[in-house]
Design a protein around this motif. Structure first.
Motif, PDB file in Angstrom:
ATOM      1  N   LYS A  74       0.867  -1.177   0.000  1.00  0.00           N
ATOM      2  CA  LYS A  74       0.000   0.000   0.000  1.00  0.00           C
ATOM      3  C   LYS A  74       0.899   1.219   0.000  1.00  0.00           C
ATOM      4  O   LYS A  74       1.589   1.500   0.980  1.00  0.00           O
ATOM      5  N   VAL A  75       0.906   1.928  -1.128  1.00  0.00           N
ATOM      6  CA  VAL A  75       1.799   3.069  -1.313  1.00  0.00           C
ATOM      7  C   VAL A  75       0.988   4.347  -1.137  1.00  0.00           C
ATOM      8  O   VAL A  75      -0.042   4.536  -1.789  1.00  0.00           O
ATOM      9  N   LEU A  76       1.466   5.216  -0.241  1.00  0.00           N
ATOM     10  CA  LEU A  76       0.815   6.494  -0.003  1.00  0.00           C
ATOM     11  C   LEU A  76       1.457   7.536  -0.906  1.00  0.00           C
ATOM     12  O   LEU A  76       2.639   7.842  -0.772  1.00  0.00           O
ATOM     13  N   PHE A  77       0.664   8.057  -1.835  1.00  0.00           N
ATOM     14  CA  PHE A  77       1.121   9.088  -2.755  1.00  0.00           C
ATOM     15  C   PHE A  77       0.770  10.452  -2.168  1.00  0.00           C
ATOM     16  O   PHE A  77      -0.339  10.644  -1.666  1.00  0.00           O
ATOM     17  N   SER A  78       1.704  11.385  -2.242  1.00  0.00           N
ATOM     18  CA  SER A  78       1.448  12.751  -1.780  1.00  0.00           C
ATOM     19  C   SER A  78       1.804  13.722  -2.895  1.00  0.00           C
ATOM     20  O   SER A  78       2.798  13.533  -3.606  1.00  0.00           O
ATOM     21  N   LEU A  79       0.978  14.745  -3.049  1.00  0.00           N
ATOM     22  CA  LEU A  79       1.144  15.743  -4.103  1.00  0.00           C
ATOM     23  C   LEU A  79       1.284  17.107  -3.463  1.00  0.00           C
ATOM     24  O   LEU A  79       0.496  17.474  -2.588  1.00  0.00           O
ATOM     25  N   VAL A  80       2.286  17.860  -3.907  1.00  0.00           N
ATOM     26  CA  VAL A  80       2.450  19.253  -3.509  1.00  0.00           C
ATOM     27  C   VAL A  80       2.662  20.102  -4.759  1.00  0.00           C
ATOM     28  O   VAL A  80       3.217  19.627  -5.756  1.00  0.00           O
ATOM     29  N   ILE A  81       2.208  21.338  -4.679  1.00  0.00           N
ATOM     30  CA  ILE A  81       2.432  22.299  -5.764  1.00  0.00           C
ATOM     31  C   ILE A  81       3.756  22.987  -5.492  1.00  0.00           C
ATOM     32  O   ILE A  81       3.963  23.553  -4.423  1.00  0.00           O
ATOM     33  N   GLU A  82       4.641  22.930  -6.466  1.00  0.00           N
ATOM     34  CA  GLU A  82       5.936  23.589  -6.317  1.00  0.00           C
ATOM     35  C   GLU A  82       5.935  24.997  -6.896  1.00  0.00           C
ATOM     36  O   GLU A  82       6.600  25.882  -6.380  1.00  0.00           O
ATOM     37  N   LYS A  83       5.170  25.199  -7.983  1.00  0.00           N
ATOM     38  CA  LYS A  83       5.141  26.516  -8.626  1.00  0.00           C
ATOM     39  C   LYS A  83       3.868  26.634  -9.448  1.00  0.00           C
ATOM     40  O   LYS A  83       3.480  25.693 -10.141  1.00  0.00           O
ATOM     41  N   LEU A  84       3.251  27.796  -9.369  1.00  0.00           N
ATOM     42  CA  LEU A  84       2.059  28.088 -10.160  1.00  0.00           C
ATOM     43  C   LEU A  84       2.374  29.235 -11.099  1.00  0.00           C
ATOM     44  O   LEU A  84       2.747  30.324 -10.662  1.00  0.00           O
ATOM     45  N   GLY A  85       2.256  28.963 -12.410  1.00  0.00           N
ATOM     46  CA  GLY A  85       2.508  29.992 -13.405  1.00  0.00           C
ATOM     47  C   GLY A  85       1.207  30.514 -13.997  1.00  0.00           C
ATOM     48  O   GLY A  85       0.113  30.190 -13.536  1.00  0.00           O
ATOM     49  N   ARG A  86       1.320  31.324 -15.032  1.00  0.00           N
ATOM     50  CA  ARG A  86       0.152  31.897 -15.697  1.00  0.00           C
ATOM     51  C   ARG A  86      -0.778  30.810 -16.214  1.00  0.00           C
ATOM     52  O   ARG A  86      -1.985  30.867 -16.038  1.00  0.00           O
ATOM     53  N   SER A  87      -0.190  29.803 -16.847  1.00  0.00           N
ATOM     54  CA  SER A  87      -0.990  28.723 -17.419  1.00  0.00           C
ATOM     55  C   SER A  87      -0.478  27.346 -17.013  1.00  0.00           C
ATOM     56  O   SER A  87      -1.027  26.339 -17.432  1.00  0.00           O
ATOM     57  N   SER A  88       0.550  27.297 -16.176  1.00  0.00           N
ATOM     58  CA  SER A  88       1.152  26.014 -15.822  1.00  0.00           C
ATOM     59  C   SER A  88       1.163  25.817 -14.311  1.00  0.00           C
ATOM     60  O   SER A  88       0.989  26.765 -13.540  1.00  0.00           O
ATOM     61  N   VAL A  89       1.381  24.579 -13.932  1.00  0.00           N
ATOM     62  CA  VAL A  89       1.585  24.245 -12.525  1.00  0.00           C
ATOM     63  C   VAL A  89       2.625  23.129 -12.459  1.00  0.00           C
ATOM     64  O   VAL A  89       2.566  22.164 -13.211  1.00  0.00           O
TER      65      VAL A  89
END
Length: 136
Positions: A74-89
């Motif tokens: 059972k693998v726990l996946f975690s997501l974080v935002i590193e950078k938010l651009g005009r049209s990208s993430v």
């Protein structure tokens, strides 16, 4: 704070050696992203793709496979935002089993409208920004 999702490794994820076949990890990370957009950003992939001609295609992807995962893990996946651009993430996704890092993925998504890169809609940008601030 990070967005998390627990994924159990199934038979269909494994190669003949009994470990996750690496392309299956990309399916798992895409599932994490899809659920993040539904649960946090408030936009399901279904709503983006059905007739709206919107979406968040992956434009960059780099992966590091630190340790194998096996059937039943059972693998726990975690997501974080590193950078938010005009049209990208730019996102970072890690998968852990207990304290052991199994994989790390860095990916960049771009918001498209009418099959062209476009600025994030205000409501989506606000939710992404709020999420980043909560995580900081």
């Amino acid at each position: 704070m990070s967005y998390t999702r627990l994924i159990q490794i199934e038979f269909n994820h494994c190669d003949p050696a009994g470990i996750v076949f690496y392309p299956r990890y990309f399916e798992m990370t895409n599932s994490v992203v899809e659920n993040f957009f539904n649960d946090v950003v408030g936009r399901s992939f279904a709503s983006m793709h059905r007739g709206a001609q919107n979406g968040v295609p992956t434009v960059s992807l780099a992966a590091e496979f630190a340790a194998p995962s096996r059937l039943g893990d059972k693998v726990l996946f975690s997501l974080v935002i590193e950078k938010l651009g005009r049209s990208s993430v730019a996102l970072k996704i890690e998968g852990h089993m207990a304290e052991e890092l199994r994989l790390r993925v860095a990916l960049t998504l771009v918001w498209i409208d009418g099959m062209k890169s476009a600025a994030w809609p205000d409501a989506m940008r606000q939710r992404l920004t709020e999420y980043m601030e909560e995580a900081a």
